[in-house]
Design an enzyme around this catalytic site. Structure first.
Site, PDB file in Angstrom:
ATOM      1  N   PRO A   2       0.816  -1.213   0.000  1.00 14.82           N
ATOM      2  CA  PRO A   2       0.000   0.000   0.000  1.00 14.82           C
ATOM      3  C   PRO A   2       0.854   1.269   0.000  1.00 14.82           C
ATOM      4  O   PRO A   2       1.492   1.623   0.987  1.00 14.82           O
ATOM      5  CB  PRO A   2      -0.834  -0.136   1.281  1.00 14.82           C
ATOM      6  CG  PRO A   2      -0.911  -1.603   1.491  1.00 14.82           C
ATOM      7  CD  PRO A   2       0.435  -2.115   1.072  1.00 14.82           C
ATOM      8  N   GLU A   3       0.880   1.916  -1.138  1.00 13.64           N
ATOM      9  CA  GLU A   3       1.560   3.187  -1.316  1.00 13.64           C
ATOM     10  C   GLU A   3       0.478   4.179  -1.756  1.00 13.64           C
ATOM     11  O   GLU A   3      -0.701   3.847  -1.703  1.00 13.64           O
ATOM     12  CB  GLU A   3       2.676   3.050  -2.360  1.00 13.64           C
ATOM     13  CG  GLU A   3       3.613   1.872  -2.063  1.00 13.64           C
ATOM     14  CD  GLU A   3       4.711   1.693  -3.083  1.00 13.64           C
ATOM     15  OE1 GLU A   3       5.151   2.691  -3.665  1.00 13.64           O
ATOM     16  OE2 GLU A   3       5.134   0.544  -3.308  1.00 13.64           O
ATOM     17  N   LYS A  54       0.403   7.848   2.666  1.00 13.15           N
ATOM     18  CA  LYS A  54      -0.140   6.500   2.778  1.00 13.15           C
ATOM     19  C   LYS A  54      -1.111   6.364   3.950  1.00 13.15           C
ATOM     20  O   LYS A  54      -1.520   5.255   4.283  1.00 13.15           O
ATOM     21  CB  LYS A  54       1.008   5.488   2.965  1.00 13.15           C
ATOM     22  CG  LYS A  54       2.059   5.540   1.872  1.00 13.15           C
ATOM     23  CD  LYS A  54       3.224   4.614   2.195  1.00 13.15           C
ATOM     24  CE  LYS A  54       4.391   4.861   1.264  1.00 13.15           C
ATOM     25  NZ  LYS A  54       5.600   4.100   1.661  1.00 13.15           N
ATOM     26  N   ARG A 278      16.114  -2.703   1.848  1.00 10.37           N
ATOM     27  CA  ARG A 278      14.961  -3.102   1.035  1.00 10.37           C
ATOM     28  C   ARG A 278      15.413  -3.650  -0.306  1.00 10.37           C
ATOM     29  O   ARG A 278      16.401  -3.178  -0.877  1.00 10.37           O
ATOM     30  CB  ARG A 278      14.038  -1.897   0.783  1.00 10.37           C
ATOM     31  CG  ARG A 278      13.376  -1.382   2.037  1.00 10.37           C
ATOM     32  CD  ARG A 278      12.344  -2.377   2.552  1.00 10.37           C
ATOM     33  NE  ARG A 278      11.847  -2.025   3.868  1.00 10.37           N
ATOM     34  CZ  ARG A 278      12.104  -2.733   4.975  1.00 10.37           C
ATOM     35  NH1 ARG A 278      12.877  -3.796   4.920  1.00 10.37           N
ATOM     36  NH2 ARG A 278      11.601  -2.366   6.123  1.00 10.37           N
TER      37      ARG A 278
END
Length: 288
Positions: A2-3, A54, A278
DNA sequence: ACCTAAACCTGGGCGC
DNA sequence: TGCGCCCAGGTTTAGG
């Protein structure tokens, strides 16, 4: 995950279905993710749904709001009297409610809002509507790219600001554009795809980029976020919209998750490295 | 002040 | 088969 495009997709659905409903009851099955007084929410009417980066805010008629962050695996799914027997989503919680349903809002007219979250990273906070800044996540958020409605009182990320932010950043450009304190709304998927679109190596430092490169990146960020919005977000993990439906951007990603696959531009293999802890995907030939 | 890395949590994929 | 291990990532926190 979810961005900005995913959360905006969710917001649009929540706004459409929730506004006008009254919250009659709240069941909190996992207290750790719910903060504040449930009694400040019950018997109030839902007046609007806003998004900040977000983050989501459901505004109520009684001067309070529900501030929500779904993090990686949170879902907000709406059911009304005619759809309440439908499974919550293909991915999580086929049952009603499911094993991962942690909060249930009973609304008027037979409607229900479920909060599901496999990993329980997300949170729901009851806060005074005029005191959103008591939550550090909202208070510290940087300006966001103008690809969807930017809320009143929030700075818009124009190119001048973007250029200044990058000029100050002594970390890899990918880390900078994903830092919510500097820019609101970009996460790993759109960061990878934007950098690919702009042909910039994600390891480079922001302050070393030329003005032309910064402009390419600024435009690419807008373009990839708009593309994500167009497809209703990316559902390769657990994201679903307010009715539990998948988005489609996972079928249109450029480099994210494509380690070893051919670059869509030159055909060389996409690499995966770690940046800022990441997974980072890029084409070593096209991005320099 | 600025940056890095671990922690939070659990399903899924992999090797054996 | 199934156990153990590692990986995924948004944010927060602790440490350098």
């Amino acid at each position: 995950m979810p961005e900005l495009p995913e959360v905006e997709t969710l917001r649009l659905g929540l706004e459409k279905y929730l506004v006008g409903h009254k919250i009659e009851k709240i069941e909190i099955k996992v207290p750790n993710l719910f903060h504040g007084e449930p009694k400040n929410v019950t018997h109030a009417k839902i007046e609007g749904v806003r998004r900040f980066g977000k983050g989501l805010v459901i505004d109520l008629s009684n001067g309070h709001s529900l501030a929500i962050h779904v993090k990686l695996t949170g879902q907000l799914i709406f059911r009304d009297a005619s759809t309440k027997n439908e499974p919550l989503s293909k991915k999580v919680g086929e049952d009603l409610p499911g094993k991962f349903t942690h909060v249930i809002f009973t609304l008027d007219k037979g409607a229900i809002l479920y909060y599901n979250d496999i990993r329980r990273f997300g949170w729901i906070k009851v806060v005074a509507t005029d005191d959103l800044n008591s939550i550090p996540f909202f208070k510290d958020m940087g300006p966001e790219p103008p690809v969807a409605k930017v809320q009143k009182g929030r700075a818009v990320l124009d190119f001048k600001k973007f250029s200044e932010i990058l000029s100050r950043a002594n970390v890899p450009v990918k880390v900078t554009i994903m830092d919510q304190k500097r820019i609101g709304g970009i996460g790993n998927i759109y960061a990878n795809d934007s950098l690919f679109m702009a042909r910039i190596d994600p390891r480079r430092k922001g302050k070393d980029l030329s003005e032309a490169e910064k402009k390419r990146l600024y435009d690419a960020i807008e373009k990839s976020l708009r593309k994500g919005l167009k497809y209703g977000g990316a559902s390769e993990l657990n994201f679903v919209d307010a009715l539990g439906q998948d988005g489609g951007y996972q079928n249109h990603m450029l480099v994210y998750g494509k380690k070893g696959e051919p670059c869509p531009n030159c055909g060389k293999k996409i690499l995966r490295i770690m940046i800022g802890g990441r997974g980072t995907f890029f084409c070593p030939a096209c991005q320099s």
